[in-house]
Design a protein around this motif. Sequence first.
Motif, PDB file in Angstrom:
ATOM      1  N   CYS A 179       3.619   1.515   2.823  1.00  0.00           N
ATOM      2  CA  CYS A 179       5.042   1.560   3.105  1.00  0.00           C
ATOM      3  C   CYS A 179       5.576   0.142   3.292  1.00  0.00           C
ATOM      4  O   CYS A 179       4.825  -0.774   3.618  1.00  0.00           O
ATOM      5  N   ARG A 180       6.844   0.011   3.105  1.00  0.00           N
ATOM      6  CA  ARG A 180       7.457  -1.299   3.274  1.00  0.00           C
ATOM      7  C   ARG A 180       7.357  -1.765   4.708  1.00  0.00           C
ATOM      8  O   ARG A 180       7.565  -0.995   5.639  1.00  0.00           O
ATOM      9  N   GLY A 181       7.070  -3.051   4.853  1.00  0.00           N
ATOM     10  CA  GLY A 181       7.125  -3.667   6.161  1.00  0.00           C
ATOM     11  C   GLY A 181       8.164  -4.769   6.113  1.00  0.00           C
ATOM     12  O   GLY A 181       8.823  -4.966   5.098  1.00  0.00           O
ATOM     13  N   TYR A 182       8.302  -5.477   7.204  1.00  0.00           N
ATOM     14  CA  TYR A 182       9.309  -6.535   7.255  1.00  0.00           C
ATOM     15  C   TYR A 182       9.009  -7.640   6.255  1.00  0.00           C
ATOM     16  O   TYR A 182       9.906  -8.157   5.590  1.00  0.00           O
ATOM     17  N   SER A 183       7.753  -8.033   6.157  1.00  0.00           N
ATOM     18  CA  SER A 183       7.404  -9.149   5.277  1.00  0.00           C
ATOM     19  C   SER A 183       6.398  -8.762   4.211  1.00  0.00           C
ATOM     20  O   SER A 183       6.194  -9.515   3.251  1.00  0.00           O
ATOM     21  N   HIS A 184       5.765  -7.610   4.372  1.00  0.00           N
ATOM     22  CA  HIS A 184       4.778  -7.177   3.392  1.00  0.00           C
ATOM     23  C   HIS A 184       4.569  -5.682   3.536  1.00  0.00           C
ATOM     24  O   HIS A 184       4.990  -5.087   4.526  1.00  0.00           O
ATOM     25  N   ASP A 185       3.935  -5.086   2.549  1.00  0.00           N
ATOM     26  CA  ASP A 185       3.635  -3.662   2.628  1.00  0.00           C
ATOM     27  C   ASP A 185       2.519  -3.427   3.652  1.00  0.00           C
ATOM     28  O   ASP A 185       1.618  -4.243   3.806  1.00  0.00           O
ATOM     29  N   ASN A 186       2.606  -2.287   4.311  1.00  0.00           N
ATOM     30  CA  ASN A 186       1.576  -1.882   5.254  1.00  0.00           C
ATOM     31  C   ASN A 186       0.773  -0.741   4.657  1.00  0.00           C
ATOM     32  O   ASN A 186       1.338   0.196   4.097  1.00  0.00           O
ATOM     33  N   PHE A 187      -0.536  -0.823   4.767  1.00  0.00           N
ATOM     34  CA  PHE A 187      -1.432   0.182   4.199  1.00  0.00           C
ATOM     35  C   PHE A 187      -2.100   0.969   5.313  1.00  0.00           C
ATOM     36  O   PHE A 187      -2.502   0.410   6.340  1.00  0.00           O
ATOM     37  N   TRP A 188      -2.228   2.274   5.098  1.00  0.00           N
ATOM     38  CA  TRP A 188      -2.928   3.131   6.046  1.00  0.00           C
ATOM     39  C   TRP A 188      -3.904   4.036   5.307  1.00  0.00           C
ATOM     40  O   TRP A 188      -3.630   4.459   4.177  1.00  0.00           O
ATOM     41  N   TYR A 189      -4.994   4.353   5.948  1.00  0.00           N
ATOM     42  CA  TYR A 189      -5.988   5.271   5.395  1.00  0.00           C
ATOM     43  C   TYR A 189      -6.438   6.235   6.474  1.00  0.00           C
ATOM     44  O   TYR A 189      -6.565   5.862   7.636  1.00  0.00           O
ATOM     45  N   GLY A 190      -6.684   7.471   6.055  1.00  0.00           N
ATOM     46  CA  GLY A 190      -7.215   8.443   6.978  1.00  0.00           C
ATOM     47  C   GLY A 190      -8.615   8.070   7.433  1.00  0.00           C
ATOM     48  O   GLY A 190      -9.368   7.447   6.673  1.00  0.00           O
ATOM     49  N   VAL A 191      -8.966   8.472   8.626  1.00  0.00           N
ATOM     50  CA  VAL A 191     -10.270   8.128   9.180  1.00  0.00           C
ATOM     51  C   VAL A 191     -11.394   8.625   8.284  1.00  0.00           C
ATOM     52  O   VAL A 191     -12.399   7.929   8.080  1.00  0.00           O
ATOM     53  N   SER A 192     -11.227   9.800   7.725  1.00  0.00           N
ATOM     54  CA  SER A 192     -12.303  10.404   6.940  1.00  0.00           C
ATOM     55  C   SER A 192     -12.535   9.716   5.602  1.00  0.00           C
ATOM     56  O   SER A 192     -13.571   9.924   4.970  1.00  0.00           O
ATOM     57  N   VAL A 193     -11.589   8.890   5.147  1.00  0.00           N
ATOM     58  CA  VAL A 193     -11.743   8.240   3.839  1.00  0.00           C
ATOM     59  C   VAL A 193     -11.739   6.721   3.934  1.00  0.00           C
ATOM     60  O   VAL A 193     -11.937   6.037   2.921  1.00  0.00           O
ATOM     61  N   LYS A 194     -11.521   6.190   5.130  1.00  0.00           N
ATOM     62  CA  LYS A 194     -11.428   4.745   5.272  1.00  0.00           C
ATOM     63  C   LYS A 194     -12.698   4.077   4.771  1.00  0.00           C
ATOM     64  O   LYS A 194     -13.802   4.497   5.108  1.00  0.00           O
ATOM     65  N   GLY A 195     -12.504   3.051   3.937  1.00  0.00           N
ATOM     66  CA  GLY A 195     -13.637   2.356   3.339  1.00  0.00           C
ATOM     67  C   GLY A 195     -14.068   2.949   2.016  1.00  0.00           C
ATOM     68  O   GLY A 195     -14.867   2.349   1.288  1.00  0.00           O
ATOM     69  N   ARG A 196     -13.557   4.122   1.704  1.00  0.00           N
ATOM     70  CA  ARG A 196     -13.924   4.795   0.441  1.00  0.00           C
ATOM     71  C   ARG A 196     -12.729   5.019  -0.466  1.00  0.00           C
ATOM     72  O   ARG A 196     -12.910   5.450  -1.607  1.00  0.00           O
ATOM     73  N   ALA A 197     -11.542   4.752   0.025  1.00  0.00           N
ATOM     74  CA  ALA A 197     -10.327   5.044  -0.745  1.00  0.00           C
ATOM     75  C   ALA A 197      -9.462   3.796  -0.873  1.00  0.00           C
ATOM     76  O   ALA A 197      -9.432   2.957   0.028  1.00  0.00           O
ATOM     77  N   THR A 198      -8.749   3.732  -1.997  1.00  0.00           N
ATOM     78  CA  THR A 198      -7.808   2.639  -2.227  1.00  0.00           C
ATOM     79  C   THR A 198      -6.561   3.205  -2.889  1.00  0.00           C
ATOM     80  O   THR A 198      -6.652   3.864  -3.927  1.00  0.00           O
ATOM     81  N   ILE A 199      -5.420   2.948  -2.282  1.00  0.00           N
ATOM     82  CA  ILE A 199      -4.142   3.367  -2.861  1.00  0.00           C
ATOM     83  C   ILE A 199      -3.492   2.151  -3.504  1.00  0.00           C
ATOM     84  O   ILE A 199      -3.565   1.040  -2.973  1.00  0.00           O
ATOM     85  N   SER A 200      -2.892   2.363  -4.666  1.00  0.00           N
ATOM     86  CA  SER A 200      -2.258   1.247  -5.372  1.00  0.00           C
ATOM     87  C   SER A 200      -1.110   1.763  -6.227  1.00  0.00           C
ATOM     88  O   SER A 200      -0.989   2.969  -6.466  1.00  0.00           O
ATOM     89  N   LEU A 201      -0.288   0.836  -6.672  1.00  0.00           N
ATOM     90  CA  LEU A 201       0.887   1.195  -7.463  1.00  0.00           C
ATOM     91  C   LEU A 201       1.010   0.239  -8.635  1.00  0.00           C
ATOM     92  O   LEU A 201       0.900  -0.976  -8.458  1.00  0.00           O
ATOM     93  N   ASP A 202       1.224   0.807  -9.814  1.00  0.00           N
ATOM     94  CA  ASP A 202       1.529   0.010 -10.997  1.00  0.00           C
ATOM     95  C   ASP A 202       3.023   0.186 -11.246  1.00  0.00           C
ATOM     96  O   ASP A 202       3.457   1.235 -11.727  1.00  0.00           O
ATOM     97  N   ASN A 203       3.789  -0.827 -10.919  1.00  0.00           N
ATOM     98  CA  ASN A 203       5.242  -0.710 -11.063  1.00  0.00           C
ATOM     99  C   ASN A 203       5.666  -0.561 -12.520  1.00  0.00           C
ATOM    100  O   ASN A 203       6.619   0.170 -12.816  1.00  0.00           O
ATOM    101  N   ASP A 204       4.967  -1.246 -13.415  1.00  0.00           N
ATOM    102  CA  ASP A 204       5.329  -1.168 -14.837  1.00  0.00           C
ATOM    103  C   ASP A 204       5.172   0.253 -15.367  1.00  0.00           C
ATOM    104  O   ASP A 204       5.959   0.700 -16.207  1.00  0.00           O
ATOM    105  N   LYS A 205       4.150   0.933 -14.888  1.00  0.00           N
ATOM    106  CA  LYS A 205       3.887   2.303 -15.344  1.00  0.00           C
ATOM    107  C   LYS A 205       4.522   3.334 -14.416  1.00  0.00           C
ATOM    108  O   LYS A 205       4.437   4.532 -14.683  1.00  0.00           O
TER     109      LYS A 205
END
Length: 126
Positions: A51-77
Amino acid sequence: HLVESGGGSVQTNGSLRLSCVASGYTFSSAYCRAWFRQGPGKEREGVAAFCRGYSHDNFWYGVSVKGRATISLDNDKNTLYLEMNSLKPEDTAMYYCAADNQYRGPWNSKGSYSYWGQGTQVTVSS
């Protein structure tokens, strides 16, 4: 309109990448984008979000997937991704992408998102 893809059957310790393509909606303009999942007989739970933050995006992960999951966005696509590795049978669920243009609540609350995809099924076998 959000459409997920990339689900399927994988073996334990495997990996996958889910995609969520938006039409009529621009992910880059969203305040928050997220992945949720709902396993059999379980509540829908937040997997990952950024989600948007004041100066950068903030990332969150659920406890059960932390370290195993990565969320990302391709703006062009205009596509949101969720990559997961070291999959476990308990990761079996319907996976949904979600987004909203304003803050409505905690990142892992399903009530915080107005836009949802129809889901893509992930089944992890042992």
